[in-house]
Design a protein around this motif. Structure first.
Motif, mmCIF file in Angstrom:
data_model
loop_
_atom_site.group_PDB
_atom_site.id
_atom_site.type_symbol
_atom_site.label_atom_id
_atom_site.label_comp_id
_atom_site.label_asym_id
_atom_site.label_seq_id
_atom_site.Cartn_x
_atom_site.Cartn_y
_atom_site.Cartn_z
ATOM 1 N N LEU A 264 30.145 -80.158 -90.107
ATOM 2 C CA LEU A 264 31.310 -79.279 -90.103
ATOM 3 C C LEU A 264 30.881 -77.895 -89.646
ATOM 4 O O LEU A 264 29.704 -77.543 -89.728
ATOM 5 C CB LEU A 264 31.921 -79.187 -91.509
ATOM 6 N N SER A 265 31.816 -77.100 -89.190
ATOM 7 C CA SER A 265 31.460 -75.756 -88.732
ATOM 8 C C SER A 265 31.258 -74.828 -89.928
ATOM 9 O O SER A 265 31.901 -74.983 -90.976
ATOM 10 C CB SER A 265 32.553 -75.184 -87.817
ATOM 11 N N HIS A 266 30.368 -73.859 -89.752
ATOM 12 C CA HIS A 266 30.092 -72.871 -90.799
ATOM 13 C C HIS A 266 31.356 -72.101 -91.187
ATOM 14 O O HIS A 266 31.657 -71.955 -92.385
ATOM 15 C CB HIS A 266 28.977 -71.934 -90.317
ATOM 16 N N PRO A 267 32.145 -71.591 -90.213
ATOM 17 C CA PRO A 267 33.357 -70.845 -90.587
ATOM 18 C C PRO A 267 34.354 -71.702 -91.374
ATOM 19 O O PRO A 267 34.966 -71.224 -92.329
ATOM 20 C CB PRO A 267 33.949 -70.419 -89.238
ATOM 21 N N PHE A 268 34.506 -72.978 -90.977
ATOM 22 C CA PHE A 268 35.450 -73.854 -91.680
ATOM 23 C C PHE A 268 34.997 -74.092 -93.110
ATOM 24 O O PHE A 268 35.802 -74.036 -94.053
ATOM 25 C CB PHE A 268 35.579 -75.183 -90.936
ATOM 26 N N LEU A 269 33.699 -74.334 -93.318
ATOM 27 C CA LEU A 269 33.182 -74.554 -94.660
ATOM 28 C C LEU A 269 33.341 -73.302 -95.513
ATOM 29 O O LEU A 269 33.683 -73.377 -96.696
ATOM 30 C CB LEU A 269 31.713 -74.974 -94.603
ATOM 31 N N SER A 270 33.122 -72.140 -94.916
ATOM 32 C CA SER A 270 33.302 -70.886 -95.638
ATOM 33 C C SER A 270 34.748 -70.734 -96.102
ATOM 34 O O SER A 270 35.019 -70.320 -97.240
ATOM 35 C CB SER A 270 32.913 -69.703 -94.742
ATOM 36 N N GLN A 271 35.691 -71.103 -95.230
ATOM 37 C CA GLN A 271 37.104 -71.037 -95.605
ATOM 38 C C GLN A 271 37.432 -72.033 -96.717
ATOM 39 O O GLN A 271 38.195 -71.732 -97.633
ATOM 40 C CB GLN A 271 37.980 -71.311 -94.388
ATOM 41 N N LEU A 272 36.843 -73.220 -96.641
ATOM 42 C CA LEU A 272 37.062 -74.225 -97.686
ATOM 43 C C LEU A 272 36.629 -73.699 -99.042
ATOM 44 O O LEU A 272 37.347 -73.842 -100.035
ATOM 45 C CB LEU A 272 36.283 -75.505 -97.368
ATOM 46 N N GLU A 273 35.448 -73.109 -99.092
ATOM 47 C CA GLU A 273 34.915 -72.639 -100.365
ATOM 48 C C GLU A 273 35.742 -71.494 -100.952
ATOM 49 O O GLU A 273 35.738 -71.281 -102.153
ATOM 50 C CB GLU A 273 33.458 -72.214 -100.203
ATOM 51 N N ARG A 274 36.457 -70.771 -100.094
ATOM 52 C CA ARG A 274 37.302 -69.674 -100.573
ATOM 53 C C ARG A 274 38.746 -70.121 -100.808
ATOM 54 O O ARG A 274 39.603 -69.301 -101.144
ATOM 55 C CB ARG A 274 37.258 -68.513 -99.586
ATOM 56 N N GLY A 275 39.008 -71.411 -100.635
ATOM 57 C CA GLY A 275 40.352 -71.920 -100.860
ATOM 58 C C GLY A 275 41.325 -71.554 -99.782
ATOM 59 O O GLY A 275 42.548 -71.576 -99.989
ATOM 60 N N LEU A 276 40.826 -71.237 -98.582
ATOM 61 C CA LEU A 276 41.689 -70.792 -97.473
ATOM 62 C C LEU A 276 41.935 -71.894 -96.455
ATOM 63 O O LEU A 276 42.606 -71.674 -95.451
ATOM 64 C CB LEU A 276 41.054 -69.582 -96.776
ATOM 65 N N ALA A 277 41.362 -73.061 -96.687
ATOM 66 C CA ALA A 277 41.556 -74.191 -95.770
ATOM 67 C C ALA A 277 41.606 -75.466 -96.594
ATOM 68 O O ALA A 277 41.127 -75.512 -97.731
ATOM 69 C CB ALA A 277 40.432 -74.256 -94.741
ATOM 70 N N ARG A 278 42.184 -76.496 -96.004
ATOM 71 C CA ARG A 278 42.309 -77.792 -96.678
ATOM 72 C C ARG A 278 41.625 -78.857 -95.828
ATOM 73 O O ARG A 278 41.943 -79.016 -94.654
ATOM 74 C CB ARG A 278 43.784 -78.137 -96.875
ATOM 75 N N PRO A 279 40.670 -79.590 -96.394
ATOM 76 C CA PRO A 279 39.931 -80.580 -95.600
ATOM 77 C C PRO A 279 40.727 -81.861 -95.376
ATOM 78 O O PRO A 279 41.562 -82.244 -96.202
ATOM 79 C CB PRO A 279 38.703 -80.867 -96.463
ATOM 80 N N SER A 280 40.458 -82.522 -94.261
ATOM 81 C CA SER A 280 40.992 -83.860 -94.043
ATOM 82 C C SER A 280 40.203 -84.827 -94.916
ATOM 83 O O SER A 280 39.148 -84.487 -95.461
ATOM 84 C CB SER A 280 40.845 -84.256 -92.574
ATOM 85 N N MET A 281 40.697 -86.049 -95.060
ATOM 86 C CA MET A 281 39.963 -87.041 -95.838
ATOM 87 C C MET A 281 38.602 -87.342 -95.200
ATOM 88 O O MET A 281 37.626 -87.583 -95.897
ATOM 89 C CB MET A 281 40.785 -88.322 -95.977
ATOM 90 N N ALA A 282 38.548 -87.308 -93.858
ATOM 91 C CA ALA A 282 37.278 -87.557 -93.167
ATOM 92 C C ALA A 282 36.276 -86.439 -93.473
ATOM 93 O O ALA A 282 35.100 -86.693 -93.739
ATOM 94 C CB ALA A 282 37.498 -87.676 -91.663
ATOM 95 N N SER A 283 36.746 -85.182 -93.451
ATOM 96 C CA SER A 283 35.864 -84.050 -93.761
ATOM 97 C C SER A 283 35.404 -84.099 -95.212
ATOM 98 O O SER A 283 34.251 -83.807 -95.527
ATOM 99 C CB SER A 283 36.584 -82.726 -93.499
ATOM 100 N N LEU A 284 36.316 -84.486 -96.099
ATOM 101 C CA LEU A 284 35.969 -84.565 -97.511
ATOM 102 C C LEU A 284 34.923 -85.649 -97.752
ATOM 103 O O LEU A 284 34.014 -85.478 -98.570
ATOM 104 C CB LEU A 284 37.235 -84.854 -98.325
ATOM 105 N N GLU A 285 35.027 -86.754 -97.027
ATOM 106 C CA GLU A 285 34.041 -87.827 -97.152
ATOM 107 C C GLU A 285 32.666 -87.363 -96.687
ATOM 108 O O GLU A 285 31.648 -87.649 -97.328
ATOM 109 C CB GLU A 285 34.485 -89.040 -96.342
ATOM 110 N N ARG A 286 32.621 -86.605 -95.574
ATOM 111 C CA ARG A 286 31.332 -86.105 -95.077
ATOM 112 C C ARG A 286 30.716 -85.129 -96.068
ATOM 113 O O ARG A 286 29.502 -85.144 -96.308
ATOM 114 C CB ARG A 286 31.510 -85.459 -93.706
#
Length: 208
Positions: free
Chosen positions: A44-66
């Motif tokens: 996954l991209s660093h910016p996307f993961l950073s957003q996930l950890e701050r609650g600013l993005a929602r992962p797909s099921m595929a991303s959540l599995e990875r």
């Protein structure tokens, strides 16, 4: 029976996203990984993961599995971490009926959570029929499993492998590589109990 939807709980999406993000960050810290290292491990991209950890993005099921595989956990456990807290029930027993409990992918099969609300460990009912063992899982939490139906071959990394029949059990200490399969693909059912990691980062901690 509750099944996994293609999104996080929708009663309070922002709060759910923030809980999931805090849990992901706590797991990453517990594993001693930086944002960059986890992003690379989960593809996954660093910016996307950073957003996930701050609650600013929602992962797909595929991303959540990875992410689950990179962190040595499962999608069903990550989804459970995003559920609303139940402080009023913290001292009360909770009951999960046979047709209840969050269900989702776990390793090479599926699992049903057997408890809800505040808890110190994660009890799961696992069902599978995988003839191939898949990847070894390694995590910091101790894990116990016992065979309820069928039989499996358990691989414990450097400790070798063994066959478990109904009533047999294995306890894996922290950091032990483990995986299992059913030669020939016969169905089996397990009871798994894992230590629960509370993914709450330290206050004021930076994004490293």
């Amino acid at each position: 029976m509750t099944t996994m939807a293609p999104a996080l709980p929708a009663d309070d999406p922002a709060t759910g996203d923030e809980r999931l993000g805090a849990h992901l960050r706590g797991l990453r810290k517990a594993r001693g990984l930086t944002l960059t290292q986890l992003a690379e491990a989960a593809a996954l991209s660093h910016p996307f993961l950073s957003q996930l950890e701050r609650g600013l993005a929602r992962p797909s099921m595929a991303s959540l599995e990875r992410l689950a595989r990179a962190l040595g956990t499962s999608r069903v456990e990550l989804i459970a971490a995003s559920e609303p807290p139940r402080p009023d029930e913290s001292t009360h027993p909770t009951i999960v009926r046979a047709d209840e409990g969050l269900v989702g992918p776990y390793a090479e099969g599926s699992a049903r959570l057997l408890a809800e609300g505040p808890r110190r460990f994660e009890p799961l009912e696992f069902t599978g029929a995988n003839a191939e063992p898949g990847d070894h899982y390694v995590h910091e939490e101790d894990e116990f499993l016992t065979v309820l139906e069928g039989s499996i071959v358990v691989s414990l990394g450097p400790f070798g492998e063994t066959t478990l029949e109904v009533g047999d059990s294995v306890y894996c200490r922290s950091g032990t590589p483990h995986r299992w399969h059913s030669p020939g693909g016969a169905p089996y059912r397990l009871l798994i109990v894992k230590e629960r990691v509370h993914g709450t980062p330290d206050p004021g901690e930076g994004e490293t």
